[in-house]
Design an enzyme around this catalytic site. Structure first.
Site, short mmCIF file in Angstrom:
data_model
loop_
_atom_site.label_atom_id
_atom_site.label_comp_id
_atom_site.label_asym_id
_atom_site.label_seq_id
_atom_site.Cartn_x
_atom_site.Cartn_y
_atom_site.Cartn_z
N THR A 1 -20.11 43.29 -0.84
CA THR A 1 -20.67 45.00 -1.21
C THR A 1 -21.68 44.78 -2.66
O THR A 1 -22.78 44.69 -3.11
CB THR A 1 -19.72 45.19 -1.19
N SER B 1 -18.64 39.88 4.19
CA SER B 1 -17.56 38.78 4.72
C SER B 1 -16.65 38.65 5.78
O SER B 1 -16.30 38.10 6.66
CB SER B 1 -16.64 38.48 3.74
N SER B 2 -16.90 40.03 6.75
CA SER B 2 -16.37 39.74 7.88
C SER B 2 -17.08 39.71 9.05
O SER B 2 -16.39 38.62 10.66
CB SER B 2 -16.44 41.87 8.56
N THR C 1 -15.53 41.62 0.25
CA THR C 1 -14.12 42.32 -0.25
C THR C 1 -13.25 41.56 1.34
O THR C 1 -12.55 41.64 1.23
CB THR C 1 -13.63 43.44 -0.55
N ASP C 2 -13.81 41.87 1.94
CA ASP C 2 -13.18 42.67 3.85
C ASP C 2 -12.25 41.06 3.68
O ASP C 2 -10.84 41.16 4.35
CB ASP C 2 -14.37 42.53 4.78
#
Ligand code: ASP
Length: 346
Positions: free
Chosen positions: A17, A58-59, A91-92
């Protein structure tokens, strides 16, 4: 920071993000590290260079990319003029990448992960503040391993997880511990240092996704049977994290499935759905006592994402099933290097 002592920090961009902009239907990572850095003030006496590695949410990360990040960080730190590294990351799955790098980190200089809950193009975003704190931590921290600087706190990678889906300040926390430091007005107030596990060698696996071991996560719940656990085995999992209820409990059917998996050479860890506290061998009748007796390793205070990374690291480090289980025990219980069998505490 005193004048005349310029500190060199390298920022490695991976997306998230903090690098995201509106795409018409939703946000996605697209900005390069230089653009992310452009909106951020530099801490006094800090000189920064940027290296773009990936631009992904990052997912979508793969184990192969995480290993590439690990190798890149080691490559950057091979330069003695570098004082610290910042990794900008979604952040995921930040807690997973940060923990993997921490398990292999042998340097006094820190690696500091950061990101943002609000996209790069938001008016009052958290990107600039988090990045500033991360650069300050990278330039001045020593012997702290790999950390996450976010929302005014510095957290040790181990045990820290994404604790809120949207809130910028409470984005990360260690539900079973305290932050390592607090950043305020450009200064870091350090708390108690944290125990780190023995450092693992950097795995020799190359970046080919097909060559990294499959590690799955299966959750127990009311009415659960081991069908998904067995499906993971059938899919070729070399490691499985069973996320138990309570202090790490399941059913006798799961215990039998774990026994079969371990007999087939699969590394099994038991974590818990509960937010805080360690997995503990308290209950029989399908509980953690029986799961440990069946050969599963109880994962201490590591939650699913980091327990999975612990299993992956053990698989990449050791060859035979016994060595892998011993390596996993050392990873999950860093304060007990000769970690006794979990059942001994029952
Ligand atoms: N979906 C984003 C990611 O992990 C979330 C974030 O960065 O905050 O890439």
């Amino acid at each position: 920071m005193s004048k005349g002592s310029v500190k060199r920090v390298v920022v490695i961009g991976t997306g998230g993000t903090i690098a995201s902009r509106w795409q018409g239907t939703g946000y996605a990572a697209e900005a390069a590290g230089g653009e992310v850095l452009a909106g951020t003030a530099l801490p006094d006496g800090v000189e920064v260079s940027v290296r773009d590695l990936f631009t992904v949410n990052s997912s979508q990360l793969t184990t192969a990319q995480q290993l590439e990040l690990l190798r890149t960080v080691h490559e950057v730190l091979a330069d003695p003029s570098v004082d610290g590294v910042v990794v900008t990351h979604g952040t995921d799955t930040m807690e997973e990448s940060a923990f993997l790098l921490d398990l292999h980190h042998h340097d006094r200089r820190p690696v500091v992960f950061t990101g943002a809950q609000l996209p790069l193009d938001s008016v009052d975003g958290d990107a600039a503040g988090n990045l500033y704190d991360a650069m300050l931590t990278a330039a001045t921290g020593r012997d702290i391993g790999v950390v996450i600087a976010f929302g005014g706190f510095v957290h040790a990678a181990r045990g820290t997880l994404k604790a809120h889906t949207l809130d910028p300040r409470g984005a990360f926390a260690d539900p079973s511990g305290q932050p390592l430091g607090r950043v305020k007005f450009g200064e870091i107030a350090w708390g108690q240092p944290r125990e780190r596990a023995e450092v693992l060698p950097v795995p020799a696996v190359d970046g080919d996704a097909g060559r990294t071991p499959r590690v799955d996560v299966v959750m127990h719940h009311v009415d659960a049977d081991p069908v998904l656990f067995e499906a993971a085995l059938a899919a070729g999992a070399q490691g499985i994290v069973l996320v138990g209820t309570g202090a790490g409990n399941a059913t006798p059917e799961f215990v039998a499935a774990v026994e079969r998996a371990v007999a087939a050479g699969v590394l099994v860890a038991v974590s818990t759905r509960v937010a805080a506290g360690p997995v503990a061998p308290m209950y029989t009748g399908g509980g953690a006592v029986d799961l440990a007796a069946a050969g599963a390793v109880l994962s201490g205070t590591l939650r699913a994402g980091q327990a999975r990374i612990a299993v992956l690291a053990a698989l990449l480090t050791a060859r035979c099933p016994q060595e892998r289980a011993a390596a996993l025990r050392r990873i999950v219980t860093p304060d007990a290097p000769d970690a006794p069998d979990a059942t001994a505490a029952a």
